[in-house]
Scaffold this motif. Structure first.
Motif, mmCIF file in Angstrom:
data_model
loop_
_atom_site.group_PDB
_atom_site.id
_atom_site.type_symbol
_atom_site.label_atom_id
_atom_site.label_comp_id
_atom_site.label_asym_id
_atom_site.label_seq_id
_atom_site.Cartn_x
_atom_site.Cartn_y
_atom_site.Cartn_z
ATOM 1 N N LEU A 1 0.880 -1.301 0.075
ATOM 2 C CA LEU A 1 -0.106 0.029 -0.066
ATOM 3 C C LEU A 1 0.896 1.376 -0.030
ATOM 4 N N PRO A 2 0.471 2.208 -0.476
ATOM 5 C CA PRO A 2 1.376 3.575 -0.648
ATOM 6 C C PRO A 2 1.489 4.033 0.860
ATOM 7 N N PRO A 3 2.190 4.786 1.354
ATOM 8 C CA PRO A 3 2.720 5.167 2.480
ATOM 9 C C PRO A 3 1.629 5.836 3.130
ATOM 10 N N LEU B 1 -1.395 5.196 3.423
ATOM 11 C CA LEU B 1 -2.497 4.283 3.891
ATOM 12 C C LEU B 1 -1.532 3.564 5.253
ATOM 13 N N ASP B 2 -0.530 3.889 5.533
ATOM 14 C CA ASP B 2 0.394 3.215 6.347
ATOM 15 C C ASP B 2 -0.503 3.051 8.054
ATOM 16 N N GLY B 3 -0.746 1.965 8.369
ATOM 17 C CA GLY B 3 -1.485 2.011 9.388
ATOM 18 C C GLY B 3 -2.906 1.820 9.512
ATOM 19 N N ARG C 1 -6.291 0.346 9.383
ATOM 20 C CA ARG C 1 -6.855 -0.938 9.874
ATOM 21 C C ARG C 1 -8.178 -1.222 8.805
#
Length: 70
Positions: A1-3, A5-7, A9
């Motif tokens: 995923l692109p950064p 969308l990091d984290g 849930r």
């Protein structure tokens, strides 16, 4: 995923089979467990209803209790 969308849930509910194989209390437990995970996004996939005779008027308010940030 692109950064960006990091984290994120994401919670997936699949193959609930509302009808003769699932009662309202079971669905309410599924919804409570899903909400306890505090998802950002909820995806419902697979078979949601397993019978044309399913009493969706009784089940849809329970599904409406699902909560996610997005």
């Amino acid at each position: 995923l692109p950064p960006a969308l990091d984290g994120l849930r994401v919670l997936q509910l699949s193959d609930i089979h509302i009808g003769q194989n699932l009662d309202r209390e079971q669905l309410a437990r599924f919804v409570a467990r899903a909400n306890a995970e505090r998802p950002d996004l909820i995806c419902i996939t697979g078979d949601v209803i397993d019978s044309a005779r399913a009493d969706m008027e009784a089940f849809l308010p329970i599904l409406a209790e699902l909560r996610a940030r997005h």
